[in-house]
Design an enzyme around this catalytic site. Structure first.
Site, PDB file in Angstrom:
ATOM      1  N   PHE A 110       4.269   8.890  -5.130  1.00  0.00           N
ATOM      2  CA  PHE A 110       4.340   9.166  -6.390  1.00  0.00           C
ATOM      3  C   PHE A 110       3.481  10.817  -6.309  1.00  0.00           C
ATOM      4  O   PHE A 110       2.601  11.715  -6.274  1.00  0.00           O
ATOM      5  CB  PHE A 110       2.456   7.869  -5.721  1.00  0.00           C
ATOM      6  CG  PHE A 110       2.375   7.934  -7.440  1.00  0.00           C
ATOM      7  CD1 PHE A 110       3.556   7.063  -8.525  1.00  0.00           C
ATOM      8  CD2 PHE A 110       0.722   8.071  -8.215  1.00  0.00           C
ATOM      9  CE1 PHE A 110       3.151   6.627  -9.539  1.00  0.00           C
ATOM     10  CE2 PHE A 110       0.711   7.246  -9.882  1.00  0.00           C
ATOM     11  CZ  PHE A 110       2.031   6.857 -10.086  1.00  0.00           C
ATOM     12  N   ASP A 139      -2.378   9.058   1.709  1.00  0.00           N
ATOM     13  CA  ASP A 139      -2.738   7.669   0.586  1.00  0.00           C
ATOM     14  C   ASP A 139      -2.583   6.404   0.826  1.00  0.00           C
ATOM     15  O   ASP A 139      -1.252   5.553   0.753  1.00  0.00           O
ATOM     16  CB  ASP A 139      -2.162   8.224  -1.179  1.00  0.00           C
ATOM     17  CG  ASP A 139      -2.107   7.294  -1.767  1.00  0.00           C
ATOM     18  OD1 ASP A 139      -2.805   6.397  -2.088  1.00  0.00           O
ATOM     19  OD2 ASP A 139      -1.989   8.473  -3.152  1.00  0.00           O
ATOM     20  N   TYR A 165      -6.947  -1.864  -7.144  1.00  0.00           N
ATOM     21  CA  TYR A 165      -6.281  -2.866  -8.630  1.00  0.00           C
ATOM     22  C   TYR A 165      -4.765  -3.237  -8.447  1.00  0.00           C
ATOM     23  O   TYR A 165      -4.425  -4.092  -9.054  1.00  0.00           O
ATOM     24  CB  TYR A 165      -6.606  -1.929 -10.452  1.00  0.00           C
ATOM     25  CG  TYR A 165      -5.528  -1.148 -10.035  1.00  0.00           C
ATOM     26  CD1 TYR A 165      -4.540  -0.588 -10.067  1.00  0.00           C
ATOM     27  CD2 TYR A 165      -6.343   0.348 -10.176  1.00  0.00           C
ATOM     28  CE1 TYR A 165      -3.489   0.613 -10.478  1.00  0.00           C
ATOM     29  CE2 TYR A 165      -5.656   1.351 -10.615  1.00  0.00           C
ATOM     30  CZ  TYR A 165      -4.543   1.768 -10.578  1.00  0.00           C
ATOM     31  OH  TYR A 165      -3.647   2.768 -10.507  1.00  0.00           O
ATOM     32  N   LYS A 166      -4.790  -3.456  -6.545  1.00  0.00           N
ATOM     33  CA  LYS A 166      -3.521  -3.276  -6.227  1.00  0.00           C
ATOM     34  C   LYS A 166      -3.585  -4.266  -4.948  1.00  0.00           C
ATOM     35  O   LYS A 166      -4.378  -5.382  -5.884  1.00  0.00           O
ATOM     36  CB  LYS A 166      -2.594  -2.432  -5.964  1.00  0.00           C
ATOM     37  CG  LYS A 166      -2.100  -1.220  -7.172  1.00  0.00           C
ATOM     38  CD  LYS A 166      -1.478  -0.556  -6.320  1.00  0.00           C
ATOM     39  CE  LYS A 166      -1.356   1.324  -7.135  1.00  0.00           C
ATOM     40  NZ  LYS A 166       0.052   0.619  -8.429  1.00  0.00           N
ATOM     41  N   ARG A 180      11.737  -3.301  -8.938  1.00  0.00           N
ATOM     42  CA  ARG A 180      10.603  -3.822  -7.201  1.00  0.00           C
ATOM     43  C   ARG A 180      10.239  -4.984  -8.111  1.00  0.00           C
ATOM     44  O   ARG A 180       9.368  -5.344  -8.588  1.00  0.00           O
ATOM     45  CB  ARG A 180       9.667  -2.362  -8.017  1.00  0.00           C
ATOM     46  CG  ARG A 180       8.940  -1.841  -6.987  1.00  0.00           C
ATOM     47  CD  ARG A 180       7.977  -0.364  -7.140  1.00  0.00           C
ATOM     48  NE  ARG A 180       6.580  -0.827  -8.138  1.00  0.00           N
ATOM     49  CZ  ARG A 180       6.166  -0.724  -8.878  1.00  0.00           C
ATOM     50  NH1 ARG A 180       5.505   0.411  -7.488  1.00  0.00           N
ATOM     51  NH2 ARG A 180       4.459  -0.402  -9.643  1.00  0.00           N
TER      52      ARG A 180
END
Lengths: 423, 423
Positions: A138, A210, A235-236, A384
């Site tokens: 990322f 991560d 938050y995922k 995705r």
């Protein structure tokens, strides 16, 4: 783990799977909009019903009524560590090894800074100047390394590998630090944490993981893997709410040597003594810096609580069944269309989202969203789809694939100029 | 400004002042607990009634219903700058010079890093290694300098002055940076921003102002004072909620040269392009780093909105009247007790809170809190009382002093071992 999804021939078969699903009841704990199939929990998790209640409690009672007293009586000051301890078992951490605080980027900055400092402090590793990561990581993870090392101006440089296979040769005795994302945000590829950590350690390097796309999605054993540091977001798959504060894990064996430049009063040994000089607190709270956003922070708890009624093994079992089913149905029912699977087929290499390329990926995603089937687009040309075992149903997978098939069969999509995306 | 409070002899006189108060109606916009006189808005501001509604909207509609779409449709991604623009007029900033993000400590880190980098980049100032601040500054501000400069390891050192008067000689051609808090968190002393900024500039130094205890409490003219950078918090006089995200101001003239090490994707020129290398966005958003806590961030707006129906001059007028009255009443009605005023008497040197020392300060504060009169304690031996013109009434001042007088007259306090405090 045995694939569950290989003989599904109808929506009714999916309904049967939902009826047999031991996690099915958890869906009732979420507030999900009518008429929407939400396959984007890998970007922003859905809302636990208890989140609103918790927020109202913090706002009306703790802030509105008790005001300043709540720093003590409502446990605000302790909240980063109390919630960290709730998260710990989901990632194979011990008590007092995790705090929830700040953003993932900022926590990554702390972890990388501390790791480089540890290496620079030891004669055997002080000359190491290379930080190894994947080019496909990322981007913000790479930006954070760029920002930190440019400022240190001590000759650090990034080595970007183009595939995980290259890590075995890329990690060598020049490597100070390996920084990797456990599940790739785009491809959904899952790295072998234990094996790669061993690779790094065998060469005398430290490793930062991560966990943004794996925490809450699959079993993680940070201590068992002997990882050095980890960060991630809530938050995922942890359903903490939009932009809810992130986490940082520092194992007990590294805490005394954990020094980072964001020294603020929340990380001080005596935060209320108002000393004129900084002394880091001995434990995990030295990873804290300044005052935390209490409403967003408190809302992390309802999401974490939902995991207490299941196990990460059960979550993983359903996750693989959902992604297996999605891959199988897309490839069988949309086989006349130019869709290419990006995500690894092997269970051991797959996270909880699935990505396909298509020449008109962005337009197709927009068409799906128009029908209430929410996936997302990632550059370049990737569709995705995230599967959250706590609330995604097998019939959702069926319906999503049927929507995709119909859009592709009828070319019911149109190019669109404006592209937005959020991780 | 003429003192209003010098001839107040009774509670009825205070009620008259409240009836004449042009800001009186604003109190109705706050949710304040019954039976409490809240004089701690300088630590945690009270709750605007609209805050709960706004939070519910973000949680139920934006997150719960619209989910990932809200990054665009609800303007989440733009929120740090949109709210920054609402705050800008309160601190004398222009549009697109402020973002609301992260914590004050972290924003201070960015500002100091950027300022030192600017100085190091110019031949005329590259050798300057001294950062001047007050020893009495809020400790975390000093900790942040310590953390940053230790990491840079380039010979920077702190020069701590013991009084503002020393600044004129302390700031010299060795000074890279002056870092000051506009209103002292303990004494309530207000510094002359324009004069001290000129002092710094005359010596070729840059200056960073921490507005934690002045933003929303008094008129600030950052651009008029030619200040270089500023940070501050939104949960005190701006009433954004517990730990609500902080702000950072970078004037347009410095934005192109503003580089800090916390380079995350929200500060990237093309955050959604997923470039493999960091390029800072041209404007104020380069002060951003990672994803922001949306519920806590959105709750900053109701607090800011309340300022649109008044002016900072009107706020300041009432603030001085309240603090004048408090000082006058404490000194006249509690004159037999060993109370010592810490806060400057001169209006030009006073913020919006008042501090007194007392030999049993901590115990007295606890006794006041026990009666619903909420001030706070600060080491060493200081009782601190904050006055927020948006909701503090003149009769609150009377009642608080009567409570204090009664406690002191009757020695109705007892020492207590456990001490907690939050800025």
């Amino acid at each position: 783990m045995k694939p569950t999804a290989m003989h599904i021939a109808s929506r009714n078969d999916c309904l049967t799977l939902d009826q047999q699903d031991p996690l099915a009841a958890l869906r009732q704990e979420f507030s999900l909009p009518e008429g929407v199939i939400y396959l984007d929990g890998n970007s922003l998790g859905a809302m636990p019903k208890a989140s609103l209640t918790r927020a109202q409690q913090v706002i009306q009672a703790e802030w509105g009524k008790d005001l300043i007293k709540s720093w003590n009586t409502a446990g605000w000051f302790d909240l980063p560590s109390r919630l960290g301890n709730l998260l710990a078992p989901l990632i194979g951490a011990e008590t007092d090894e995790v705090v929830i605080t700040d953003s993932t980027s900022i926590n990554l900055f702390k972890a990388i800074a501390a790791a480089l400092h540890m290496q620079a402090s030891q004669a055997a590793t002080a000359q190491r100047k290379v930080i190894v990561t994947e080019r496909s990581n990322f981007p913000t993870d790479i930006y954070v390394v760029e920002g930190l090392t440019r400022w240190l101006d001590q000759g650090y440089r990034l080595h970007l590998v183009d595939s995980a296979e290259e890590l075995a040769t890329a990690i060598n005795t020049d490597t100070a630090l390996v920084m990797l994302t456990h599940v790739n945000y785009r491809s959904g590829a899952l790295l072998d944490m234990e094996a790669i950590t061993a690779l790094a350690h065998n060469q005398g390097a430290l490793i930062v993981w991560d966990l943004a796309h794996s925490a809450g999605a699959l079993p993680i054993q940070l201590n068992q893997a002997k990882a050095d540091f980890a960060v991630g977001c809530t938050y995922k798959y942890l359903n903490g709410g939009p932009g809810s504060p992130a986490f940082i894990w520092v194992p007990k064996r590294h805490q005394a040597a954990f020094h980072h430049p964001l020294s603020g009063w929340w990380g001080h040994a005596a935060p209320f003594a108002m000393d004129a000089s900084f002394t880091a607190t001995p434990g995990i709270r030295r990873a804290l810096c300044g005052t935390q956003p209490m409403v967003s922070l408190a809302m992390v708890e309802p999401g974490l609580n939902l995991f207490t009624s299941t196990s990460m093994d059960a979550v993983r079992h359903k996750s693989l069944a959902l992604t297996d089913l999605f891959i199988e149905l897309v490839e069988s029912r949309c086989q006349s269309h130019p869709l290419q699977l990006v995500t690894p087929r092997a269970h051991a290499q797959r996270g909880s989202h699935v990505s396909f390329t298509h020449p008109h990926a962005y337009a197709v995603i927009q068409a799906l969203i128009g029908r209430g089937i929410i996936g997302d687009y990632r550059e370049p040309g990737i569709m995705r789809f995230g599967f959250t075992p706590l609330y995604t149903q097998f019939c959702d997978v069926w319906d999503a694939v049927e929507g995709l098939r119909d859009i592709l069969d009828n070319e019911a999509y149109s190019p669109d100029a404006e592209r937005h995306a959020v991780t």
